[in-house]
Write a protein that holds these residues in place. Structure first.
Motif, PDB file in Angstrom:
ATOM      1  N   LEU A 607      86.076  82.865 -77.511  1.00 43.91           N
ATOM      2  CA  LEU A 607      87.461  83.050 -77.074  1.00 43.91           C
ATOM      3  C   LEU A 607      87.988  81.788 -76.405  1.00 43.91           C
ATOM      4  O   LEU A 607      89.141  81.385 -76.621  1.00 43.91           O
ATOM      5  N   GLU A 608      87.158  81.146 -75.615  1.00 47.93           N
ATOM      6  CA  GLU A 608      87.593  79.922 -74.953  1.00 47.93           C
ATOM      7  C   GLU A 608      87.889  78.829 -75.965  1.00 47.93           C
ATOM      8  O   GLU A 608      88.837  78.055 -75.801  1.00 47.93           O
ATOM      9  N   GLN A 609      87.111  78.777 -77.061  1.00 52.99           N
ATOM     10  CA  GLN A 609      87.352  77.783 -78.106  1.00 52.99           C
ATOM     11  C   GLN A 609      88.682  78.037 -78.804  1.00 52.99           C
ATOM     12  O   GLN A 609      89.430  77.097 -79.127  1.00 52.99           O
ATOM     13  N   ILE A 610      89.002  79.316 -79.017  1.00 52.56           N
ATOM     14  CA  ILE A 610      90.289  79.666 -79.630  1.00 52.56           C
ATOM     15  C   ILE A 610      91.444  79.225 -78.739  1.00 52.56           C
ATOM     16  O   ILE A 610      92.456  78.686 -79.211  1.00 52.56           O
ATOM     17  N   LEU A 611      91.301  79.447 -77.441  1.00 52.99           N
ATOM     18  CA  LEU A 611      92.358  79.056 -76.510  1.00 52.99           C
ATOM     19  C   LEU A 611      92.491  77.542 -76.426  1.00 52.99           C
ATOM     20  O   LEU A 611      93.605  77.014 -76.287  1.00 52.99           O
ATOM     21  N   VAL A 625      99.099  81.382 -78.973  1.00 51.71           N
ATOM     22  CA  VAL A 625      98.199  82.459 -79.380  1.00 51.71           C
ATOM     23  C   VAL A 625      99.032  83.625 -79.872  1.00 51.71           C
ATOM     24  O   VAL A 625     100.195  83.802 -79.492  1.00 51.71           O
ATOM     25  N   GLU A 626      98.414  84.422 -80.728  1.00 54.64           N
ATOM     26  CA  GLU A 626      99.129  85.594 -81.248  1.00 54.64           C
ATOM     27  C   GLU A 626      99.352  86.608 -80.138  1.00 54.64           C
ATOM     28  O   GLU A 626      98.531  86.742 -79.219  1.00 54.64           O
ATOM     29  N   PRO A 627     100.447  87.354 -80.176  1.00 49.97           N
ATOM     30  CA  PRO A 627     100.764  88.301 -79.098  1.00 49.97           C
ATOM     31  C   PRO A 627      99.677  89.358 -78.874  1.00 49.97           C
ATOM     32  O   PRO A 627      99.422  89.759 -77.744  1.00 49.97           O
ATOM     33  N   GLY A 628      99.032  89.798 -79.946  1.00 51.05           N
ATOM     34  CA  GLY A 628      98.005  90.824 -79.789  1.00 51.05           C
ATOM     35  C   GLY A 628      96.832  90.344 -78.959  1.00 51.05           C
ATOM     36  O   GLY A 628      96.306  91.069 -78.107  1.00 51.05           O
ATOM     37  N   LEU A 629      96.402  89.103 -79.201  1.00 46.40           N
ATOM     38  CA  LEU A 629      95.293  88.538 -78.439  1.00 46.40           C
ATOM     39  C   LEU A 629      95.681  88.365 -76.979  1.00 46.40           C
ATOM     40  O   LEU A 629      94.894  88.666 -76.064  1.00 46.40           O
ATOM     41  N   ALA A 630      96.897  87.880 -76.736  1.00 44.26           N
ATOM     42  CA  ALA A 630      97.359  87.704 -75.354  1.00 44.26           C
ATOM     43  C   ALA A 630      97.434  89.048 -74.622  1.00 44.26           C
ATOM     44  O   ALA A 630      97.068  89.151 -73.442  1.00 44.26           O
ATOM     45  N   GLU A 631      97.883  90.096 -75.334  1.00 44.18           N
ATOM     46  CA  GLU A 631      97.993  91.413 -74.706  1.00 44.18           C
ATOM     47  C   GLU A 631      96.617  91.976 -74.363  1.00 44.18           C
ATOM     48  O   GLU A 631      96.415  92.545 -73.285  1.00 44.18           O
ATOM     49  N   ARG A 632      95.640  91.834 -75.304  1.00 45.19           N
ATOM     50  CA  ARG A 632      94.285  92.325 -75.023  1.00 45.19           C
ATOM     51  C   ARG A 632      93.636  91.548 -73.880  1.00 45.19           C
ATOM     52  O   ARG A 632      92.941  92.121 -73.033  1.00 45.19           O
ATOM     53  N   LEU A 633      93.863  90.244 -73.855  1.00 42.25           N
ATOM     54  CA  LEU A 633      93.309  89.422 -72.785  1.00 42.25           C
ATOM     55  C   LEU A 633      93.897  89.827 -71.437  1.00 42.25           C
ATOM     56  O   LEU A 633      93.175  89.942 -70.436  1.00 42.25           O
ATOM     57  N   HIS A 634      95.188  90.080 -71.418  1.00 44.77           N
ATOM     58  CA  HIS A 634      95.834  90.503 -70.170  1.00 44.77           C
ATOM     59  C   HIS A 634      95.285  91.842 -69.698  1.00 44.77           C
ATOM     60  O   HIS A 634      94.982  92.035 -68.512  1.00 44.77           O
ATOM     61  N   GLY A 635      95.124  92.793 -70.613  1.00 46.31           N
ATOM     62  CA  GLY A 635      94.623  94.111 -70.220  1.00 46.31           C
ATOM     63  C   GLY A 635      93.207  94.061 -69.684  1.00 46.31           C
ATOM     64  O   GLY A 635      92.883  94.721 -68.681  1.00 46.31           O
ATOM     65  N   VAL A 694      84.685  88.066 -70.553  1.00 45.84           N
ATOM     66  CA  VAL A 694      85.739  88.596 -71.408  1.00 45.84           C
ATOM     67  C   VAL A 694      85.602  87.973 -72.790  1.00 45.84           C
ATOM     68  O   VAL A 694      85.600  86.747 -72.926  1.00 45.84           O
ATOM     69  N   GLY A 695      85.477  88.836 -73.799  1.00 47.97           N
ATOM     70  CA  GLY A 695      85.324  88.360 -75.174  1.00 47.97           C
ATOM     71  C   GLY A 695      86.622  88.405 -75.938  1.00 47.97           C
ATOM     72  O   GLY A 695      87.675  88.840 -75.439  1.00 47.97           O
ATOM     73  N   GLN A 696      86.546  87.994 -77.183  1.00 46.10           N
ATOM     74  CA  GLN A 696      87.741  87.918 -78.008  1.00 46.10           C
ATOM     75  C   GLN A 696      88.319  89.307 -78.264  1.00 46.10           C
ATOM     76  O   GLN A 696      89.518  89.505 -78.345  1.00 46.10           O
TER      77      GLN A 696
END
Length: 698
Positions: A607-611, A625-635, A694-696
């Motif tokens: 996940l850190e590499q993706i960011l 980043v795509e909105p879905g990934l940002a939303e899951r990361l926030h949650g 926290v994973g992807q």
């Protein structure tokens, strides 16, 4: 200093250190050493005088803690009185057959004059005194002391939290906080001691009864059996002596019991007045009470068969008192207010418009409704101005620059109890308060509910209740943190100053910081500004630090870092990253203190590499980043942060330096409690403990 002065100082020190222990030992010696009648007269007179002094001191004490030695005085006075009872009993039983003055003139006077030489009357008077002392005053005072001790101990945590809240808000200094904590501890010790001391007073009343019967029975037996007195002579002599001894002991006991009841039933509040001043202010400040009383007493005085003269006399006195109080209040209300200027008959002509009529926007402002004006008026004992000054002082010391003054004005467009905090002319916070009530804030765990107006703390959004001041102790005992209305506003102002501190720091403030540092490090300042870095860039770096809750107190380290990095880059974001790394030790220390490991949340390497890849090609300071990934990361981060906050710790996310600023900007408002650190900002000697990863997939 000559030898005589040294000798005098030694004598004075010796007398102060040995006087009290010697007096206590002398009291114990009175139990075994026979005393002549004239010594009994002296000690009985001293006992009455001591009781009167204690009673007068309690009446003039402005609060119970002003007479904190009172429980010990009760013990010593009770021991003294019992020792006198034993000494007088010995004299009565040994010398009573010789006549009324065998035990001294004081006992004889109380036996002959006070009860008229009639032992039947003496028995009745003594019984009444014992009932009043034992059943009414002593029992009531003991119960009040017991409840006060329990209530004081239960309210200690709430009072301590209120002190911590005032200290954190900058309303009081560290010395004032220590003084208030000491007062709370002393108050708890005082009421705890009074709970035990009231048992001494109660036991003394019981001992008086026992000693009376011992003297009567023993006197009859000795007078008839050893001195061949008739039963009538023995009864008369020993009864009057015994009753005189009992009365001369019971009267000081009654005075001391009254003093105990007065001091445990005092409600001082915050006015710090003695009992006489409180009675005058609370009982005789309203002429309606005296006027109504005068009417009722006067009507009763007109009824045939009643003592008309006495009733009508008191009705006249009460009516005159009501008239005088009413007249005095009217005169005080008619006095002009100091500083007011009478209006002129002819209005001044309007002046021409000038640049002075164009007012600049206040950096910080506070607008209040008309009912809150007394809070900011020092002539009406308003405390809000002093509280805000304390807030400015504390926040300025914590942030590292002088916070601008807060301009206060009234606004009739607001609700009567509403206030509004303005930042650069824009509303940044508001609330509604009640100046005559206290705000009981629920810190997270309380032991019950309290009656009042339910609301939320305007600064932090915690559940709270507006309660009347009389319920403050009850709320603290239930676990609430109780603060007054001025503290509520001051705390809200303090929180907003810290949240928007980066907007309060401008070019003028930074130049003042440089001028101050130039006094101790002139070469450092002259080398950096303006040769290597512009003032505008320095202002932006400092604003970035404040926006991320990093204090700028250590200006020397900040400028040294900028001096070494300014040759490589002039970008404010990159310079901010370098300064944060240099300030890493203080940043981490602010989170966990000097000791203890740093508990962090980390990101999965994938996940850190993706960011990291998302920062390439994206606009400056953003993550693509795509909105879905940002939303899951926030949650996921929100869930893990809440788990850490439950344990009273600050959630920390540890990431690569390249994405720290972007993640901090992404979650700055949605996760305000989450602190995001870079690997390079953690000192090498600091232990790190990973509590979550926290994973992807979130």
């Amino acid at each position: 200093m000559d030898f005589s002065q040294i000798l005098n100082s030694i004598k004075q020190g010796w007398s102060k250190s040995i006087a009290v222990p010697f007096a206590v030992l002398a009291l114990l010696g009175m139990v075994t050493i026979p005393l002549p009648p004239f010594m009994l007269d002296i000690f009985f007179t001293f006992n009455i005088a001591l009781s009167l002094v204690v009673l007068i001191v309690t009446l003039y004490a402005k609060r119970p803690l002003d007479f904190a030695i009172f429980p010990t005085i009760i013990l010593v006075a009770t021991l003294f009185r019992l020792s006198l009872n034993i000494a007088s009993t010995r004299v009565i039983l040994l010398e009573g057959h010789q006549g009324g003055n065998a035990a001294g003139n004081v006992i004889e006077a109380f036996g002959e004059f006070v009860i008229g030489g009639n032992y039947a009357v003496g028995l009745v008077v003594f019984a009444i005194l014992v009932v009043i002392n034992f059943v009414v005053i002593t029992k009531g005072a003991g119960r009040v002391a017991e409840v006060s001790a329990r209530f004081t101990l239960d309210s200690m945590p709430g009072k301590q939290m209120a002190i911590d809240a005032d200290l954190n808000a900058g309303l009081i200094t560290q010395e004032e906080a220590q003084l208030r904590r000491s007062e709370i501890a002393t108050e708890a010790e005082f009421y705890g001691s009074m709970d035990g001391a009231s048992k001494f007073v109660r036991g003394d009343a019981v001992a008086g009864l026992v000693i009376l019967f011992i003297n009567l029975i023993g006197g009859f037996a000795i007078g008839v059996g050893q001195h061949q007195l008739s039963f009538g002579e023995a009864a008369e002599i020993y009864t009057i002596l015994t009753l005189g001894d009992g009365l001369v002991a019971q009267i000081p006991a009654l005075l001391l019991s009254t003093a105990t009841a007065i001091i445990v039933t005092r409600v001082t509040g915050g006015d710090k007045k003695d009992m006489g001043e409180q009675m005058q202010m609370q009982m005789f400040s309203n002429p309606k009470a005296l006027g109504t009383t005068a009417g009722v007493i006067g009507f009763m005085g007109l009824i045939p068969g009643m003592p008309n003269a006495a009733f009508l006399t008191f009705a006249g006195v009460a009516g005159a008192g009501a008239y005088l109080i009413h007249k005095r209040q009217e005169e005080e209300a008619a006095k002009p207010v100091e500083g007011t200027v009478p209006q002129s008959e002819e209005a001044e002509k309007p002046k021409d418009l000038s640049w002075d009529d164009v007012q600049a926007v206040d950096v910080l402002g506070l607008e209040v409704g008309y009912r809150l004006i007394p809070m900011v008026d020092q002539s009406q004992n308003g405390q809000l101005l002093d509280r805000i000054k304390g807030v400015r002082r504390k926040v300025s010391q914590e942030l590292g620059f002088l916070v601008p003054p807060v301009h206060i004005r009234d606004n009739l467009d607001l609700k009567p109890n509403q206030y509004r905090i303005m930042l650069m002319g824009v509303e940044s916070g508001e609330g509604e308060i009640f100046p005559d009530k206290e705000l009981a804030i629920n810190p997270g765990q309380v032991f019950g509910e309290i009656a009042g107006i339910k609301t939320k703390d305007p600064a932090f959004g915690l559940e709270a209740v507006w309660v009347v001041p009389e319920n403050q102790d009850q709320a603290q005992a239930l676990g609430y943190t109780v603060v007054d209305a001025s503290t509520v506003v001051a705390t809200h102002v303090s929180q907003l100053i810290q949240d928007y501190s980066y907007e309060l720091l401008g070019h003028d403030e930074v130049q003042q910081l440089l001028d101050k540092l130039k006094q101790s490090s002139p070469k450092l300042v002259s080398e950096l500004i303006p040769d290597k870095l512009s003032l505008a860039t320095l202002v932006k770096v400092l604003q970035n630090l404040l926006q991320e809750k990093v204090a700028i107190r250590d200006m020397r380290t900040i400028l040294e870092t900028l001096t070494s990095k300014s040759d490589i880059s002039k970008d404010a974001a990159e310079l901010t990253m370098a300064v944060r790394t240099a300030l890493g030790r203080s940043i981490v220390q602010q989170l966990v203190g000097n000791e203890g490991e740093l508990k962090v949340i980390t990101l999965d390497p994938s996940l850190e590499q993706i960011l990291l890849q998302a920062t390439q090609g994206a606009p400056e300071g953003q993550l693509a980043v795509e909105p879905g990934l940002a939303e899951r990361l926030h949650g996921t981060l929100k869930e893990e942060s809440q788990k850490i906050e439950v344990n009273g710790q600050t959630p920390v996310l540890l990431v690569a330096p390249q994405i720290r600023a972007q993640l901090a900007r992404l979650f700055r408002y949605s996760l305000p409690s989450l602190v995001i650190l870079a690997y390079s900002e953690v000192p090498e000697n600091r232990q790190i403990s990973v509590v979550a990863n926290v994973g992807q997939g979130g």
